[in-house]
Write an enzyme that holds these catalytic residues in place. Structure first.
Site: not given
Ligand code: XIL
Length: 607
Positions: A315, A378, A452
């Protein structure tokens, strides 16, 4: 109606647990029960009670005796203001089973979490309700302090833990309330000719045998949801602890699944010592660079040859800003502590720039873990301006690496994969934009991974109410995305969904993933499988949603502050297996339990 029968069956079953043949079935004795004496001992803080008091300095939560039985937590303002069962009287590595009944005055989810940092949801109720029953098998690990019984951060209701039973050994399968179906197709097998299929796990969840069995059935790649982030592995300059990450990595290796390291350099959930001084002011560029080198060479070096790939930088490009700017240097996340430190003491005349931290991170990672595949990761990358910025950055930094004297592998890129997080919304997702971004990223010469993925129902404005039709719409969007992933699968290494079940997801209010709160496959699960089978129905083209000009950043909340309750001394209590007249009630209860089990099985089958 079916739900009512199910709940009734579970209540009857639970009522019978202390007397039922479960003790024999687990081949383990009942080690602990929440009796009135136990409640009183906790509230009076009598030595030897089995709980941790998780109160903030201003006295939250208030612990009290619920007149209907159990311990009540009220006046909370954080999810860690909860009841934790101490585990120092349990043996490390040995398996136990736990059954808990909760009640509250408002609808909520209830969770069993581990208190091993970072905190993981071990079991969670299937839907929001004023009562909940959870049961699970658990093994106590070294790092653990206890087992937390709580509600989510966004639902800080008053609640009571009414019953707790802890047994030695595993529960029989039929006693587990939330159970993953094991007789459904496997996602990773279905997509084996296309790409790896992953999901997230925390080291603490490895103690839940049901979760582990399901994971190995469905997925062949794992990312730690939080455990491998800088703030969780290396809290101060002098204290790093890779043991939880080691546990997850070793487990992945032992089970032959791919492990992705998430993440090395990020503005969020990072370790403040890397970039700021004790007053929170940015370190100088030179100091931050030295810390980065120490951090990456030690951390990625420790896992070299074991972790398959790393999100090296997460990011770094802003999602807000001027959409007409398509040059990455004009679209950087300038509030990143890495950016700020690299700007402090900069020699612009010598060509130095704050964003040099991105290139440095990749070079340090390549040197520390030469076998690992390196990612830039990202979100909102489907937006045309952000797509162009990221593609341009990857091309430029890879070009810079070609003539870098530290490059000993000509022909190998520095940034090898562009990770698309894929945190979408049902109302804002433009699958055509996703396709365009994949095509553009492939042109850089890098590979692509979806890292993700989740699609909560709702829009940037917030979560929407769950309806059957929106859940169907979500299934169509998942299928459309997977059709694109399959089309470009030659260039796609992996697709990872960010959450195993809706209720466990960080965006749980939006029911965003492939399994629901009862751990049952949703329409989206089946529509995704249909894509693999090549049977996806042709759906009418999705109307494109206009892109918002201002995009709120994806939710990346900081980690919940964790209280450090005072250690509670006390001898290991004796087993609570009192001289109950077992044989006297056994005959009656075997009958009752058999009836209850049948009701339960019938209800389950008819679900
Ligand atoms: C999130 C987790 O899922 C949560 O449990 C935590 O509180 C915050 O982070 N982008 C990312 C991840 O790269 O690491 C994030 O994960 C979600 C957004």
């Amino acid at each position: 109606m079916k739900k009512a029968v199910f709940i009734l069956a579970m209540i009857v079953l639970f009522a019978c647990i202390p007397f039922s043949p479960i003790t024999g079935a687990t081949e383990g004795e009942l080690l602990f029960e929440l009796t009135e004496d136990e409640v009183d001992a906790f509230l009076a803080n009598t030595e030897g009670h089995k709980f941790l008091r998780n109160a903030s300095r201003d006295g939250r939560p208030v612990y009290s005796k619920d007149p209907d039985g159990g311990i009540m937590m009220s006046n909370r303002n954080a999810d860690w203001q909860s009841l934790d069962i101490r585990d120092d009287w349990m043996e490390r590595g040995k398996s136990y089973s736990i059954i808990v009944e909760f009640v509250s005055s408002r609808d909520t989810l209830f969770r069993i979490m581990n208190t091993d940092s970072p905190y993981a949801t071990l079991a969670v109720t299937g839907q929001e309700s004023t009562s909940g029953l959870l049961s699970m098998n658990i093994a106590i690990t070294d790092g653990q302090r206890g087992v937390r019984l709580t509600t989510p951060q966004s639902s800080l209701v008053d609640y009571t833990v009414r019953k707790i039973s802890i047994y030695e050994g595993d529960l029989p399968a039929d006693m587990i309330v939330q159970k993953w179906p094991m007789d459904i197709p496997s996602l990773h097998e279905a997509f084996s000719e296309f790409f790896l299929f992953g999901n997230i796990l925390e080291p603490g969840e490895l103690s839940n045998s049901g979760t582990v069995d399901m994971f190995l059935h469905q997925y062949n790649a794992v990312t730690a949801e939080n455990a491998m982030k800088p703030g969780n592995v290396w809290r101060t300059k002098d204290t790093y602890d890779f043991s939880a990450a080691d546990r997850l990595v070793d487990w992945a290796i032992d089970n032959g699944i791919t492990i992705h390291g998430h993440t090395l350099v990020w503005h969020s959930q990072s370790a403040p010592w890397l970039t700021t001084d004790s007053n929170g002011a940015p370190l100088t560029r030179t100091e931050a660079k030295a810390n980065m080198e120490l951090f990456i060479s030690t951390y990625a070096g420790h896992f070299s040859g074991r972790v398959d790939s790393w999100d090296v930088v997460n990011e770094a490009i802003a999602s807000y800003g001027d959409e007409s700017i398509r040059n990455w240097r004009g679209q950087l996340r300038i509030d990143s502590p890495w950016y700020r430190a690299y700007a402090n003491g900069i020699d612009r005349a010598a060509g130095e720039r704050p964003e040099d931290y991105i290139y440095d991170a990749f070079v340090f990672a390549r040197i520390a873990a030469p076998d690992a595949v390196l990612y830039y990761n990202d979100y909102n990358e489907e937006f045309p301006h952000k797509r162009e910025c990221i593609a341009g950055m990857v091309e430029e930094l890879n070009e810079q690496w070609r003539s870098d004297p530290r490059n000993t592998e000509p022909g190998r890129l520095l940034i090898e994969v562009i990770g698309m997080q894929g945190h979408y919304w049902t109302s804002n997702l433009s699958v055509n934009n996703v396709r365009d971004s994949i095509e553009r990223f492939i042109k850089t010469g890098a590979r692509v991974a979806i890292t993700e993925l989740d699609i909560p129902i709702g829009s940037y404005q917030g979560f929407a109410r769950r309806t059957d039709s929106i859940i169907e719409r979500q299934a169509i969007l998942y299928a459309e995305l997977f059709s694109i992933f399959v089309e470009f699968s030659e260039h796609i290494d992996r697709v990872t969904v960010w959450g195993k079940a809706d209720t466990q997801s960080w965006r749980w209010e939006g029911h965003p993933v492939l399994f629901d709160g009862d751990f049952q496959p949703k329409p989206a699960f089946w529509s995704v499988l249909d894509v693999a089978a090549g049977t996806a129905e042709e759906d009418p083209p999705v109307p494109e949603t206009p892109q918002p000009t201002e995009t709120p950043p994806a939710q990346t909340p900081e980690v919940t502050p964790v209280p450090t309750p005072a250690p509670e001394p006390g001898p290991v209590p004796e087993s609570n297996n009192s001289g109950f007249p077992w044989w006297g009630v056994l005959l009656i209860c075997i009958g009752t339990a058999a009836v209850a089990a049948s009701v339960f099985l019938i209800a389950k089958r008819s679900k």
